[in-house]
Design a protein around this motif. Structure first.
Motif, mmCIF file in Angstrom:
data_model
loop_
_atom_site.group_PDB
_atom_site.id
_atom_site.type_symbol
_atom_site.label_atom_id
_atom_site.label_comp_id
_atom_site.label_asym_id
_atom_site.label_seq_id
_atom_site.Cartn_x
_atom_site.Cartn_y
_atom_site.Cartn_z
ATOM 1 N N TYR A 205 6.875 41.135 -1.935
ATOM 2 C CA TYR A 205 7.796 40.236 -2.625
ATOM 3 C C TYR A 205 8.205 40.872 -3.956
ATOM 4 C CZ TYR A 205 5.754 37.053 0.782
ATOM 5 O OH TYR A 205 5.314 36.475 1.955
ATOM 6 N N GLU A 206 9.451 40.653 -4.346
ATOM 7 C CA GLU A 206 9.921 41.174 -5.630
ATOM 8 C C GLU A 206 9.432 40.243 -6.726
ATOM 9 O OE1 GLU A 206 10.797 43.898 -7.853
ATOM 10 O OE2 GLU A 206 11.296 44.228 -5.743
ATOM 11 N N ALA A 207 8.126 40.350 -6.979
ATOM 12 C CA ALA A 207 7.451 39.431 -7.892
ATOM 13 C C ALA A 207 6.260 40.148 -8.510
ATOM 14 C CB ALA A 207 6.998 38.190 -7.126
ATOM 15 N N ASP A 208 5.467 39.404 -9.275
ATOM 16 C CA ASP A 208 4.285 39.968 -9.918
ATOM 17 C C ASP A 208 3.038 39.296 -9.347
ATOM 18 O OD1 ASP A 208 2.675 41.428 -11.635
ATOM 19 O OD2 ASP A 208 3.908 41.033 -13.399
ATOM 20 N N HIS A 209 1.897 39.838 -9.723
ATOM 21 C CA HIS A 209 0.616 39.265 -9.328
ATOM 22 C C HIS A 209 0.583 37.771 -9.675
ATOM 23 C CE1 HIS A 209 -3.649 39.685 -8.299
ATOM 24 N NE2 HIS A 209 -3.885 38.818 -9.275
#
Length: 240
Positions: A205-209
């Protein structure tokens, strides 16, 4: 579900639907967990493993939602009742560092055995964990093979020999901007799973932890919903 998790009062109310169960491990340690009874007399079961914050109302609220969806859900505690306040990273790190692998392995395997023996459970068991709990979700499934394993951005640096102990497939959710649970680690896991002859579905996913946690600044609503939808599809396919 995100609305409940973002609101401490609503999360506490959902958490209040669970009841505490206490048992002893084979070594004689007292352990406890929060159990969300399935609506049906018999149902598949999920073992939920908390983030580094500990077994808080958020994780219990997820267990309540899983019970509403037709599963028995057991939210286990690897911190012996201790919980870090939301955002208190120093305490969370200290609690996480205090966990002894031997004790955690025993706790997880004891609870899986408890689920297997429960008269309420029928149709299989899956493990589901986030962050710190994501790594332990995989560890639990290695120690006590289950029908399915779900990992949200948890450590997956395991060897093929270890992964051969898995029984069911693995679903993994990972974030492109996660500096620790990164592409290098996950690529190694994917290769080891292939070598071990085990099935996995890994999504990026184009996201962070911690993108699936509505109480953090890293929360990504669209990706969290997509990951949860994929998780439910995976569980339905492998547990019924």
């Amino acid at each position: 579900m995100a609305k409940i998790l973002r609101n401490p009062a609503l999360a506490a109310d959902a958490a209040g639907q669970l009841h505490t169960v206490r048992i002893k491990t084979p070594s004689g340690r007292d352990i406890s967990a929060a159990w969300a009874e399935p609506a049906a007399a018999k149902a598949p079961a999920l073992l939920l493993i908390h983030e580094w914050w500990g077994l808080n109302d958020q994780i219990k609220a997820v267990a309540a939602e899983c019970a509403r969806l037709g599963y028995g859900a057991l939210a286990i505690d690897l911190y012996g009742g201790k919980v870090a306040a939301n955002g208190d990273a120093a305490t969370a790190k200290s609690l996480m560092s205090s966990v002894q692998d031997k004790d955690a392995d025993e706790t997880l395997s004891t609870w899986i055995d408890w689920l297997r023996a429960s008269p309420s459970v029928e149709g299989g068991v899956a493990t589901l964990g986030w962050c710190f709990g994501g790594g332990w979700s995989l560890a639990a499934s290695i120690r006590r093979p289950v029908e399915a394993t779900v990992i949200y951005y948890g450590r997956v640096d395991r060897t093929a020999d270890e992964l051969r102990h898995l029984k069911g497939p693995v679903l993994g959710h990972f974030a492109n901007r996660d500096a620790n649970i990164n592409h290098q680690m996950v690529a190694g896991f994917e290769a080891a799973m292939k070598e071990a002859g085990k099935a996995c579905q890994l999504y990026w996913y184009e996201a962070d932890h911690a993108f699936a946690n509505p109480t953090t600044a890293r929360y990504d609503e669209a990706d969290a919903k997509l990951a949860w939808s994929r998780t439910l599809d995976f569980l339905k396919k492998n547990l019924g």
